[in-house]
Design a protein around this motif. Structure first.
Motif: not given
Lengths: 172, 172
Positions: A126-134
């Protein structure tokens, strides 16, 4: 725990930069993503704003008191774990600047806290998308989709371009 | 009802244009905003996406089967009503085009359905920001803040600029 995850759980997390190009991770010990290094965060309490929840949970888990942050995305995650199905509505915030975890801080409700460069931590899918969006990482859509599929997670990511807050004026 | 509103309720609604520059409103008969003309929508079920909930509730309440829609904002609303406090996390969607409510359709779980121009309906305070964010009205920040304050409602509006969905591939 079963009851809690049998309905939809509103949660908030903080993308919290640390010193020297690091990011802040906590070792989760509860819930569907237990035993993973995750971003600090947790459940939104009734009556509490998602932003206040992200700041409160970050302070509890990392010892860092974030002065200001901004929402960059809202996520819907569904999947299954040992207790059955879960369904998260997750608000993602980015801290205004880098913060250093206080020396000796152990965290509350987490197994450990670390500040490491992103490539040096085994990231949860889940953190791959979250860190990319951030804006602090740049995983491809294909990499993200494969990682989520391997974990059996469905994700909808709504990117946030701006937030307006209208508080009720203090009672006179 | 008390139980339902004692925790945080995830809901989804649809901004649904009608024929001749109208918008679609339903007369709410339940919940904290009962007895108001509101936008069609309702609770997100566990495991259901917010978009699917908006489409399902719109079909139930208006008879219109929306083929496609896009998220334009996510809201946090808190306030009080006869049963105590409530806390909504509300996903707003805009339908892809205008739809006409079928002649004679009465709606399900609503008192009535109407398609009227925005100025011809007494709007609930929450809808001023929602219709403005959807791009179909343009209420000022001051007007919105005064209307929400009069109803004792706190609002945080996160505007959405784009949505990505990563489904789990069908089991093979």
């Amino acid at each position: 725990m079963t009851d809690r995850f049998s309905s939809i759980l509103p949660v908030a997390l903080m993308v919290l930069p640390g010193p020297d190009g690091t990011m802040t991770f906590v070792h989760q010990i509860k819930g569907p993503y237990a035993d993973n290094w995750l971003l600090p965060g947790g459940g939104v309490e009734p009556g509490e704003s998602a932003e206040a929840a992200a700041i409160r949970e970050t302070a509890e888990e990392t010892g860092c008191h974030v002065a200001a942050c901004s929402a960059f995305a809202v996520y819907e995650f569904t999947g299954t774990w040992a207790q059955g199905s879960y369904h998260l509505m997750l608000f993602g915030f980015l801290a205004d600047r880098a913060y250093r975890v206080p020396a000796g801080f152990d965290g509350h409700n987490v197994g450990a806290v670390r500040q490491s460069r992103i490539g040096e931590v085994p990231l949860h899918s889940t953190d791959l998308q979250i860190l990319t969006d951030a804006g602090v990482a740049s995983y491809s859509d294909g990499t993200i989709a494969r990682a989520l599929a391997a974990d059996g997670i469905t994700m909808t990511a709504h990117r946030v371009s701006g937030t307006t807050r209208v508080p009720v004026p203090p009672a006179s």
